[in-house]
Design a protein around this motif. Structure first.
Motif, PDB file in Angstrom:
ATOM      1  N   VAL A 109      -3.276 -25.249  61.423  1.00 45.92           N
ATOM      2  CA  VAL A 109      -3.371 -24.325  60.297  1.00 45.92           C
ATOM      3  C   VAL A 109      -2.153 -24.300  59.378  1.00 45.92           C
ATOM      4  O   VAL A 109      -2.141 -23.568  58.398  1.00 45.92           O
ATOM      5  N   GLY A 110      -1.126 -25.080  59.673  1.00 47.27           N
ATOM      6  CA  GLY A 110       0.105 -24.999  58.889  1.00 47.27           C
ATOM      7  C   GLY A 110       0.120 -25.934  57.694  1.00 47.27           C
ATOM      8  O   GLY A 110      -0.432 -27.033  57.748  1.00 47.27           O
ATOM      9  N   LEU A 111       0.746 -25.483  56.628  1.00 51.89           N
ATOM     10  CA  LEU A 111       0.972 -26.370  55.483  1.00 51.89           C
ATOM     11  C   LEU A 111       2.446 -26.288  55.090  1.00 51.89           C
ATOM     12  O   LEU A 111       3.030 -25.208  55.077  1.00 51.89           O
ATOM     13  N   VAL A 112       3.020 -27.446  54.783  1.00 53.74           N
ATOM     14  CA  VAL A 112       4.417 -27.518  54.379  1.00 53.74           C
ATOM     15  C   VAL A 112       4.449 -27.804  52.884  1.00 53.74           C
ATOM     16  O   VAL A 112       3.723 -28.678  52.395  1.00 53.74           O
ATOM     17  N   PHE A 113       5.309 -27.078  52.170  1.00 51.68           N
ATOM     18  CA  PHE A 113       5.435 -27.233  50.721  1.00 51.68           C
ATOM     19  C   PHE A 113       6.885 -27.541  50.361  1.00 51.68           C
ATOM     20  O   PHE A 113       7.816 -27.097  51.035  1.00 51.68           O
ATOM     21  N   LEU A 114       7.049 -28.251  49.249  1.00 50.65           N
ATOM     22  CA  LEU A 114       8.369 -28.426  48.631  1.00 50.65           C
ATOM     23  C   LEU A 114       8.438 -27.522  47.410  1.00 50.65           C
ATOM     24  O   LEU A 114       7.506 -27.497  46.585  1.00 50.65           O
ATOM     25  N   SER A 115       9.531 -26.806  47.287  1.00 57.38           N
ATOM     26  CA  SER A 115       9.760 -26.029  46.064  1.00 57.38           C
ATOM     27  C   SER A 115      10.088 -27.001  44.930  1.00 57.38           C
ATOM     28  O   SER A 115      10.943 -27.877  45.082  1.00 57.38           O
ATOM     29  N   VAL A 116       9.378 -26.880  43.806  1.00 55.50           N
ATOM     30  CA  VAL A 116       9.675 -27.780  42.671  1.00 55.50           C
ATOM     31  C   VAL A 116       9.952 -27.014  41.381  1.00 55.50           C
ATOM     32  O   VAL A 116      10.282 -27.633  40.358  1.00 55.50           O
ATOM     33  N   GLY A 117       9.801 -25.694  41.420  1.00 51.23           N
ATOM     34  CA  GLY A 117      10.077 -24.907  40.214  1.00 51.23           C
ATOM     35  C   GLY A 117      10.507 -23.512  40.611  1.00 51.23           C
ATOM     36  O   GLY A 117      10.064 -22.994  41.648  1.00 51.23           O
ATOM     37  N   ALA A 118      11.362 -22.908  39.810  1.00 47.16           N
ATOM     38  CA  ALA A 118      11.839 -21.559  40.125  1.00 47.16           C
ATOM     39  C   ALA A 118      10.668 -20.579  40.117  1.00 47.16           C
ATOM     40  O   ALA A 118       9.835 -20.618  39.207  1.00 47.16           O
ATOM     41  N   VAL A 119      10.621 -19.721  41.137  1.00 48.38           N
ATOM     42  CA  VAL A 119       9.563 -18.709  41.198  1.00 48.38           C
ATOM     43  C   VAL A 119      10.069 -17.485  40.421  1.00 48.38           C
ATOM     44  O   VAL A 119      10.880 -16.697  40.916  1.00 48.38           O
ATOM     45  N   THR A 120       9.601 -17.363  39.208  1.00 47.71           N
ATOM     46  CA  THR A 120      10.054 -16.303  38.304  1.00 47.71           C
ATOM     47  C   THR A 120       9.216 -15.033  38.504  1.00 47.71           C
ATOM     48  O   THR A 120       8.175 -15.075  39.161  1.00 47.71           O
ATOM     49  N   SER A 121       9.643 -13.940  37.879  1.00 45.48           N
ATOM     50  CA  SER A 121       8.826 -12.720  38.011  1.00 45.48           C
ATOM     51  C   SER A 121       7.479 -12.887  37.339  1.00 45.48           C
ATOM     52  O   SER A 121       6.475 -12.336  37.807  1.00 45.48           O
ATOM     53  N   ALA A 122       7.408 -13.699  36.288  1.00 43.41           N
ATOM     54  CA  ALA A 122       6.094 -13.936  35.652  1.00 43.41           C
ATOM     55  C   ALA A 122       5.178 -14.709  36.608  1.00 43.41           C
ATOM     56  O   ALA A 122       3.991 -14.385  36.756  1.00 43.41           O
ATOM     57  N   ALA A 123       5.746 -15.712  37.278  1.00 45.97           N
ATOM     58  CA  ALA A 123       4.943 -16.490  38.232  1.00 45.97           C
ATOM     59  C   ALA A 123       4.471 -15.582  39.370  1.00 45.97           C
ATOM     60  O   ALA A 123       3.303 -15.648  39.783  1.00 45.97           O
ATOM     61  N   LEU A 124       5.367 -14.720  39.853  1.00 46.09           N
ATOM     62  CA  LEU A 124       4.994 -13.817  40.942  1.00 46.09           C
ATOM     63  C   LEU A 124       3.885 -12.865  40.506  1.00 46.09           C
ATOM     64  O   LEU A 124       2.945 -12.599  41.273  1.00 46.09           O
ATOM     65  N   ALA A 125       3.975 -12.378  39.274  1.00 45.95           N
ATOM     66  CA  ALA A 125       2.952 -11.436  38.785  1.00 45.95           C
ATOM     67  C   ALA A 125       1.581 -12.115  38.780  1.00 45.95           C
ATOM     68  O   ALA A 125       0.577 -11.518  39.180  1.00 45.95           O
ATOM     69  N   SER A 126       1.556 -13.385  38.351  1.00 48.73           N
ATOM     70  CA  SER A 126       0.253 -14.065  38.281  1.00 48.73           C
ATOM     71  C   SER A 126      -0.259 -14.466  39.659  1.00 48.73           C
ATOM     72  O   SER A 126      -1.433 -14.774  39.828  1.00 48.73           O
ATOM     73  N   ALA A 127       0.624 -14.463  40.652  1.00 44.26           N
ATOM     74  CA  ALA A 127       0.228 -14.907  42.003  1.00 44.26           C
ATOM     75  C   ALA A 127      -0.101 -13.743  42.926  1.00 44.26           C
ATOM     76  O   ALA A 127      -0.470 -13.969  44.077  1.00 44.26           O
ATOM     77  N   ARG A 128       0.020 -12.515  42.437  1.00 46.33           N
ATOM     78  CA  ARG A 128      -0.201 -11.379  43.338  1.00 46.33           C
ATOM     79  C   ARG A 128      -1.628 -11.373  43.882  1.00 46.33           C
ATOM     80  O   ARG A 128      -2.571 -11.694  43.148  1.00 46.33           O
ATOM     81  N   VAL A 129      -1.761 -11.038  45.159  1.00 47.95           N
ATOM     82  CA  VAL A 129      -3.077 -11.089  45.798  1.00 47.95           C
ATOM     83  C   VAL A 129      -3.553  -9.726  46.316  1.00 47.95           C
ATOM     84  O   VAL A 129      -4.719  -9.573  46.656  1.00 47.95           O
ATOM     85  N   GLY A 130      -2.650  -8.738  46.340  1.00 52.25           N
ATOM     86  CA  GLY A 130      -2.981  -7.446  46.947  1.00 52.25           C
ATOM     87  C   GLY A 130      -4.125  -6.718  46.263  1.00 52.25           C
ATOM     88  O   GLY A 130      -4.881  -6.006  46.920  1.00 52.25           O
ATOM     89  N   GLN A 131      -4.251  -6.897  44.951  1.00 55.47           N
ATOM     90  CA  GLN A 131      -5.247  -6.123  44.206  1.00 55.47           C
ATOM     91  C   GLN A 131      -6.433  -6.962  43.745  1.00 55.47           C
ATOM     92  O   GLN A 131      -7.251  -6.496  42.948  1.00 55.47           O
ATOM     93  N   LEU A 132      -6.532  -8.210  44.186  1.00 51.19           N
ATOM     94  CA  LEU A 132      -7.642  -9.061  43.736  1.00 51.19           C
ATOM     95  C   LEU A 132      -8.980  -8.516  44.231  1.00 51.19           C
ATOM     96  O   LEU A 132      -9.085  -8.084  45.384  1.00 51.19           O
ATOM     97  N   THR A 133      -9.998  -8.582  43.380  1.00 52.27           N
ATOM     98  CA  THR A 133     -11.358  -8.277  43.860  1.00 52.27           C
ATOM     99  C   THR A 133     -11.791  -9.401  44.801  1.00 52.27           C
ATOM    100  O   THR A 133     -11.201 -10.497  44.791  1.00 52.27           O
ATOM    101  N   ASP A 134     -12.836  -9.154  45.564  1.00 52.18           N
ATOM    102  CA  ASP A 134     -13.349 -10.213  46.449  1.00 52.18           C
ATOM    103  C   ASP A 134     -13.736 -11.443  45.628  1.00 52.18           C
ATOM    104  O   ASP A 134     -13.475 -12.584  46.038  1.00 52.18           O
ATOM    105  N   GLY A 135     -14.346 -11.214  44.468  1.00 53.78           N
ATOM    106  CA  GLY A 135     -14.789 -12.336  43.636  1.00 53.78           C
ATOM    107  C   GLY A 135     -13.611 -13.184  43.181  1.00 53.78           C
ATOM    108  O   GLY A 135     -13.652 -14.421  43.243  1.00 53.78           O
ATOM    109  N   LYS A 136     -12.532 -12.512  42.743  1.00 55.81           N
ATOM    110  CA  LYS A 136     -11.349 -13.270  42.270  1.00 55.81           C
ATOM    111  C   LYS A 136     -10.642 -13.955  43.437  1.00 55.81           C
ATOM    112  O   LYS A 136     -10.131 -15.072  43.301  1.00 55.81           O
TER     113      LYS A 136
END
Ligand SMILES: C[S@@+](CC[C@H](N)C(=O)[O-])C[C@H]1O[C@@H](n2cnc3c(N)ncnc32)[C@H](O)[C@@H]1O
Length: 283
Positions: free
Chosen positions: A209-236
């Protein structure tokens, strides 16, 4: 400095598989929930460290992941330090399953700290234990070169971990291990990472079940905002899981994502892994 393509080729060759448990020294004896291949991967990641920052272990349990990282780091020839985060408490069921040789505590919610300190004693001075709920922890320790995530068992904590720790990753250098990335009961992990696909390149699927990633770009607050998952509907959430399946095509069998979609359908609105009822049992 190796290019992203160099690092992709390095991981595609899976060099950790050439190691044996004997190479891990005392770490090989520390109880762990990691699979045999993951144990080698963690040690190998420690050995290949470049000295770009700290190593962070989110979800330590009895210290198994930390021990394997430490045993590798100790051979890297670099200065090293591991920050291990956990509540450091265990149920009797987990205790007897993963530490059958330790005397079984009389009650649940048993303190793991004495055994963790014993397990990590060979690397004393190179480990800091951060005790308590990760949801209440902040990261102020500077750059992180290796980040292992094995505690994002709910969507809200996955958001918190990303917000606190991902901005400290060094593009082109840092490695992120999403330990339980493909567990069907944690669909928010691929949903989060696919929204950060400009910041990370998948390097390897380490079964199961594991996946390994390389960081290739700075994780900015804008990127974090678009990646948030806590409030997603089931459909999204499901759409993001489908996007992740396409992103990982060729590296991860499609069936893994199908199982996640089934879990979401069977558990509307549920965002904690341990509250997910098994999709197969649905009627
Ligand atoms: C799968 S286990 C980790 C296994 C470990 N990496 C190993 O090598 O055996 C997940 C751990 O995450 C911890 N955890 C989960 N959510 C947490 C939270 N919000 N705060 C602190 N620890 C948490 C649990 O206590 C548990 O020990």
């Amino acid at each position: 400095m190796p290019s992203v393509a160099d690092i992709e080729a390095e991981f595609a060759a899976r060099p950790w598989r050439a190691l044996s448990p004997a190479d891990l020294g005392p770490a090989a004896e520390v109880p762990t929930m990691l699979t045999p291949e993951e144990r080698l991967l963690y040690h190998w990641l420690g050995r290949r460290v470049q000295g770009e920052g700290a190593t962070v272990d989110l979800g330590a349990y009895a210290g198994g992941s930390a021990a394997r990282l430490l045993s590798g780091l100790a051979l890297s020839g670099r200065q090293f330090h591991v920050h291990s985060y956990d509540r450091f408490r265990s149920s009797r069921a987990f205790w007897s399953r993963f530490m059958p040789d330790e005397p079984l505590p009389e009650t649940d919610d048993a303190d793991l700290l004495p055994v963790v300190r014993r397990h990590l004693a060979p690397w004393e001075g190179h480990v800091t234990l951060h005790i308590g709920d990760i949801a209440e922890k902040r990261w102020t320790g500077g750059p992180i070169e290796i980040l292992s995530v094995d505690a994002a068992k709910g969507a809200a904590i996955a958001d918190h971990i990303a917000a606190e720790f991902f901005p400290a990753l060094v593009p082109g250098r840092s490695i992120l291990v999403q330990q339980d990335y493909l567990m069907a009961v944690q669909p928010w992990l691929p949903a989060q990472m696919v929204a950060l696909r400009d910041c990370f390149v998948p390097l390897a699927h380490v079964p199961r079940v594991g996946l390994v990633f390389l960081s290739v770009g700075a994780v900015t607050s804008a990127a974090l905002a678009s990646a948030r998952v806590g409030q997603l509907t089931d459909g999204k959430l499901m759409q993001r899981v489908r996007d992740a399946a396409a992103w990982h095509d060729g590296m991860v069998p499609r069936g893994r994502f199908k199982a996640m979609l089934e879990q979401v359908k069977a558990n509307p609105g549920v965002r904690l892994g341990w509250q997910m009822k098994h999709a197969a049992r649905r009627k």
